[in-house]
Design a protein around this motif. Structure first.
Motif, PDB file in Angstrom:
ATOM      1  N   VAL A 113       0.829  -1.137   0.170  1.00  0.00           N
ATOM      2  CA  VAL A 113       0.107  -0.162  -0.027  1.00  0.00           C
ATOM      3  C   VAL A 113       0.871   1.139   0.106  1.00  0.00           C
ATOM      4  O   VAL A 113       0.352   2.291  -0.455  1.00  0.00           O
ATOM      5  CB  VAL A 113      -0.949   0.020   1.224  1.00  0.00           C
ATOM      6  N   TRP A 114       2.082   1.095   0.215  1.00  0.00           N
ATOM      7  CA  TRP A 114       2.888   2.295   0.437  1.00  0.00           C
ATOM      8  C   TRP A 114       4.328   1.909   0.190  1.00  0.00           C
ATOM      9  O   TRP A 114       4.852   1.130   0.557  1.00  0.00           O
ATOM     10  CB  TRP A 114       2.943   2.930   1.890  1.00  0.00           C
ATOM     11  N   GLY A 115       4.920   2.911  -0.786  1.00  0.00           N
ATOM     12  CA  GLY A 115       6.469   2.593  -1.185  1.00  0.00           C
ATOM     13  C   GLY A 115       6.857   2.475  -2.515  1.00  0.00           C
ATOM     14  O   GLY A 115       5.723   2.185  -3.214  1.00  0.00           O
ATOM     15  N   PRO A 116       7.965   2.148  -2.640  1.00  0.00           N
ATOM     16  CA  PRO A 116       9.140   2.102  -1.886  1.00  0.00           C
ATOM     17  C   PRO A 116       9.530   3.589  -1.352  1.00  0.00           C
ATOM     18  O   PRO A 116       9.561   4.666  -2.185  1.00  0.00           O
ATOM     19  CB  PRO A 116      10.203   1.370  -2.513  1.00  0.00           C
ATOM     20  N   PHE A 117      10.076   3.884  -0.351  1.00  0.00           N
ATOM     21  CA  PHE A 117      10.696   5.014   0.282  1.00  0.00           C
ATOM     22  C   PHE A 117      12.108   4.812   0.300  1.00  0.00           C
ATOM     23  O   PHE A 117      12.528   3.790   1.200  1.00  0.00           O
ATOM     24  CB  PHE A 117      10.132   5.090   1.522  1.00  0.00           C
ATOM     25  N   HIS A 118      12.803   5.396  -0.446  1.00  0.00           N
ATOM     26  CA  HIS A 118      14.443   5.118  -0.449  1.00  0.00           C
ATOM     27  C   HIS A 118      15.224   6.002   0.388  1.00  0.00           C
ATOM     28  O   HIS A 118      14.923   6.961   0.905  1.00  0.00           O
ATOM     29  CB  HIS A 118      15.099   5.670  -2.135  1.00  0.00           C
ATOM     30  N   MET A 119      16.099   5.329   1.102  1.00  0.00           N
ATOM     31  CA  MET A 119      16.855   5.884   2.225  1.00  0.00           C
ATOM     32  C   MET A 119      18.406   5.418   1.628  1.00  0.00           C
ATOM     33  O   MET A 119      18.657   4.275   1.487  1.00  0.00           O
ATOM     34  CB  MET A 119      16.831   5.264   3.659  1.00  0.00           C
ATOM     35  N   ASP A 120      19.150   6.546   1.574  1.00  0.00           N
ATOM     36  CA  ASP A 120      20.658   6.190   1.271  1.00  0.00           C
ATOM     37  C   ASP A 120      21.406   5.253   2.372  1.00  0.00           C
ATOM     38  O   ASP A 120      20.809   5.391   3.654  1.00  0.00           O
ATOM     39  CB  ASP A 120      21.337   7.428   1.017  1.00  0.00           C
ATOM     40  N   ALA A 121      22.476   4.922   2.098  1.00  0.00           N
ATOM     41  CA  ALA A 121      23.316   4.092   2.981  1.00  0.00           C
ATOM     42  C   ALA A 121      23.854   5.131   4.221  1.00  0.00           C
ATOM     43  O   ALA A 121      23.905   6.214   3.851  1.00  0.00           O
ATOM     44  CB  ALA A 121      24.240   3.555   2.462  1.00  0.00           C
ATOM     45  N   SER A 122      23.733   4.771   5.333  1.00  0.00           N
ATOM     46  CA  SER A 122      24.318   5.439   6.434  1.00  0.00           C
ATOM     47  C   SER A 122      25.478   5.189   6.491  1.00  0.00           C
ATOM     48  O   SER A 122      26.317   4.228   6.319  1.00  0.00           O
ATOM     49  CB  SER A 122      23.592   4.928   7.599  1.00  0.00           C
ATOM     50  N   THR A 123      26.574   6.251   6.959  1.00  0.00           N
ATOM     51  CA  THR A 123      28.084   6.284   6.647  1.00  0.00           C
ATOM     52  C   THR A 123      28.097   6.752   8.153  1.00  0.00           C
ATOM     53  O   THR A 123      28.091   7.825   8.512  1.00  0.00           O
ATOM     54  CB  THR A 123      28.494   7.301   5.804  1.00  0.00           C
ATOM     55  N   GLY A 124      28.604   5.985   9.125  1.00  0.00           N
ATOM     56  CA  GLY A 124      29.055   6.276  10.338  1.00  0.00           C
ATOM     57  C   GLY A 124      27.580   6.291  11.311  1.00  0.00           C
ATOM     58  O   GLY A 124      26.865   5.298  11.448  1.00  0.00           O
ATOM     59  N   THR A 125      27.432   7.662  11.447  1.00  0.00           N
ATOM     60  CA  THR A 125      26.098   7.852  12.358  1.00  0.00           C
ATOM     61  C   THR A 125      24.677   7.858  11.448  1.00  0.00           C
ATOM     62  O   THR A 125      24.970   8.535  10.411  1.00  0.00           O
ATOM     63  CB  THR A 125      26.359   9.340  13.014  1.00  0.00           C
ATOM     64  N   PRO A 126      23.740   7.073  11.726  1.00  0.00           N
ATOM     65  CA  PRO A 126      22.838   7.160  11.173  1.00  0.00           C
ATOM     66  C   PRO A 126      22.052   8.533  10.802  1.00  0.00           C
ATOM     67  O   PRO A 126      22.169   9.293  11.810  1.00  0.00           O
ATOM     68  CB  PRO A 126      21.663   6.269  11.626  1.00  0.00           C
ATOM     69  N   ASN A 127      21.546   8.972   9.774  1.00  0.00           N
ATOM     70  CA  ASN A 127      20.841  10.130   9.412  1.00  0.00           C
ATOM     71  C   ASN A 127      19.226  10.069   9.317  1.00  0.00           C
ATOM     72  O   ASN A 127      18.947   9.461   8.481  1.00  0.00           O
ATOM     73  CB  ASN A 127      21.253  10.667   8.151  1.00  0.00           C
ATOM     74  N   PRO A 128      18.781  10.223  10.488  1.00  0.00           N
ATOM     75  CA  PRO A 128      17.096  10.418  10.587  1.00  0.00           C
ATOM     76  C   PRO A 128      16.414  11.229   9.146  1.00  0.00           C
ATOM     77  O   PRO A 128      17.148  12.383   9.003  1.00  0.00           O
ATOM     78  CB  PRO A 128      16.594  10.820  11.859  1.00  0.00           C
ATOM     79  N   ILE A 129      15.437  10.567   8.782  1.00  0.00           N
ATOM     80  CA  ILE A 129      14.707  11.554   7.545  1.00  0.00           C
ATOM     81  C   ILE A 129      13.238  11.577   7.980  1.00  0.00           C
ATOM     82  O   ILE A 129      12.609  10.579   8.461  1.00  0.00           O
ATOM     83  CB  ILE A 129      14.898  10.794   6.369  1.00  0.00           C
ATOM     84  N   GLN A 130      12.837  12.852   8.227  1.00  0.00           N
ATOM     85  CA  GLN A 130      11.654  13.121   8.512  1.00  0.00           C
ATOM     86  C   GLN A 130      10.551  12.888   7.279  1.00  0.00           C
ATOM     87  O   GLN A 130      11.044  13.729   6.097  1.00  0.00           O
ATOM     88  CB  GLN A 130      11.248  14.651   8.989  1.00  0.00           C
ATOM     89  N   ILE A 131       9.636  12.227   7.350  1.00  0.00           N
ATOM     90  CA  ILE A 131       8.822  11.742   5.913  1.00  0.00           C
ATOM     91  C   ILE A 131       7.867  12.912   6.100  1.00  0.00           C
ATOM     92  O   ILE A 131       6.780  13.059   6.893  1.00  0.00           O
ATOM     93  CB  ILE A 131       8.198  10.455   6.023  1.00  0.00           C
ATOM     94  N   GLY A 132       7.646  13.676   4.971  1.00  0.00           N
ATOM     95  CA  GLY A 132       6.574  14.778   5.013  1.00  0.00           C
ATOM     96  C   GLY A 132       5.544  14.335   4.199  1.00  0.00           C
ATOM     97  O   GLY A 132       5.539  13.197   3.576  1.00  0.00           O
ATOM     98  N   TRP A 133       4.399  15.054   4.486  1.00  0.00           N
ATOM     99  CA  TRP A 133       2.969  14.613   4.015  1.00  0.00           C
ATOM    100  C   TRP A 133       2.877  14.568   2.477  1.00  0.00           C
ATOM    101  O   TRP A 133       2.546  13.487   1.876  1.00  0.00           O
ATOM    102  CB  TRP A 133       2.028  15.771   4.450  1.00  0.00           C
ATOM    103  N   ASP A 134       3.438  15.500   1.519  1.00  0.00           N
ATOM    104  CA  ASP A 134       3.334  15.433   0.335  1.00  0.00           C
ATOM    105  C   ASP A 134       4.036  14.178  -0.377  1.00  0.00           C
ATOM    106  O   ASP A 134       3.665  13.439  -1.039  1.00  0.00           O
ATOM    107  CB  ASP A 134       3.789  16.670  -0.523  1.00  0.00           C
ATOM    108  N   GLN A 135       5.399  13.954   0.322  1.00  0.00           N
ATOM    109  CA  GLN A 135       6.286  12.944  -0.097  1.00  0.00           C
ATOM    110  C   GLN A 135       5.663  11.480   0.344  1.00  0.00           C
ATOM    111  O   GLN A 135       5.459  10.904  -0.757  1.00  0.00           O
ATOM    112  CB  GLN A 135       7.567  13.239   0.475  1.00  0.00           C
TER     113      GLN A 135
END
Length: 185
Positions: A113-135
């Motif tokens: 029902v949703w996706g895919p939502f792509h996340m790049d590879a984390s390098t060292g410290t993970p990088n949080p991504i805020q998922i916005g409404w439109d996206q």
């Protein structure tokens, strides 16, 4: 005289509608379901479904009998890729109560029902991504129709968060499913 006619005709139309009870009212209602916090997803374990019972949400209960459509939909929250490789997250829906399944069983029994939502590879410290409404709303695509069927049906289903393929390790914090329901009486 012209002024009287401008007031008289709309007044007569309003009186006729009131007398017959033929008012058409419609509106949009926001129904929000909070996901467990956090949701941690890896491919090394079975997938625990998230049981959704919309009947426990008053905004849904109040308008359930008048649902016409899903005006908009979004899966919100902060997603973190905890692995060193790219990940494409997906949400699948399975009818009924949640079970513990493998990702392959989820794909065989459910519908994405949703996706895919792509996340790049984390390098060292993970990088949080805020998922916005439109996206997020744009990622529902063909999944909107089966979700609408559940919303118009008994309002009970399970969601499974998995990745499209490969090795994955990601988490969602402060997540929620937001449904904007078009309702009319």
């Amino acid at each position: 005289m012209k002024h009287t006619m401008r007031v008289l005709i709309p007044s007569l139309a309003l009186a006729a509608l009131t007398a017959t009870g033929c008012f058409v009212t419609s509106g949009q209602v926001l129904v929000k379901f909070d996901l467990p916090n956090p949701v941690h997803v890896t491919n090394t374990s079975l997938v625990n479904g998230i049981y959704v019972d919309l009947n426990k949400i008053s905004a849904y209960k109040d308008h359930k009998d008048n649902i016409k459509n899903l005006t908009d939909i979004a899966l919100l929250g902060t997603v973190t890729n905890n692995s060193g490789i790219p990940v494409d997250a997906e949400v699948w829906m399975v009818d009924g109560s949640s079970l513990t399944l493998t990702a392959d069983q989820v794909r065989a029994q459910g519908v994405r029902v949703w996706g895919p939502f792509h996340m790049d590879a984390s390098t060292g410290t993970p990088n949080p991504i805020q998922i916005g409404w439109d996206q997020s709303s744009a990622l529902f695509g063909a999944g909107k129709a089966p979700l609408l069927a559940q919303v118009k049906g008994d309002g009970q289903f399970s969601l499974y968060v998995i990745a499209a393929a490969g090795t994955y390790d990601f988490s969602i914090v402060n997540g929620g499913l937001a449904l904007v329901i078009g309702a009319g009486i």
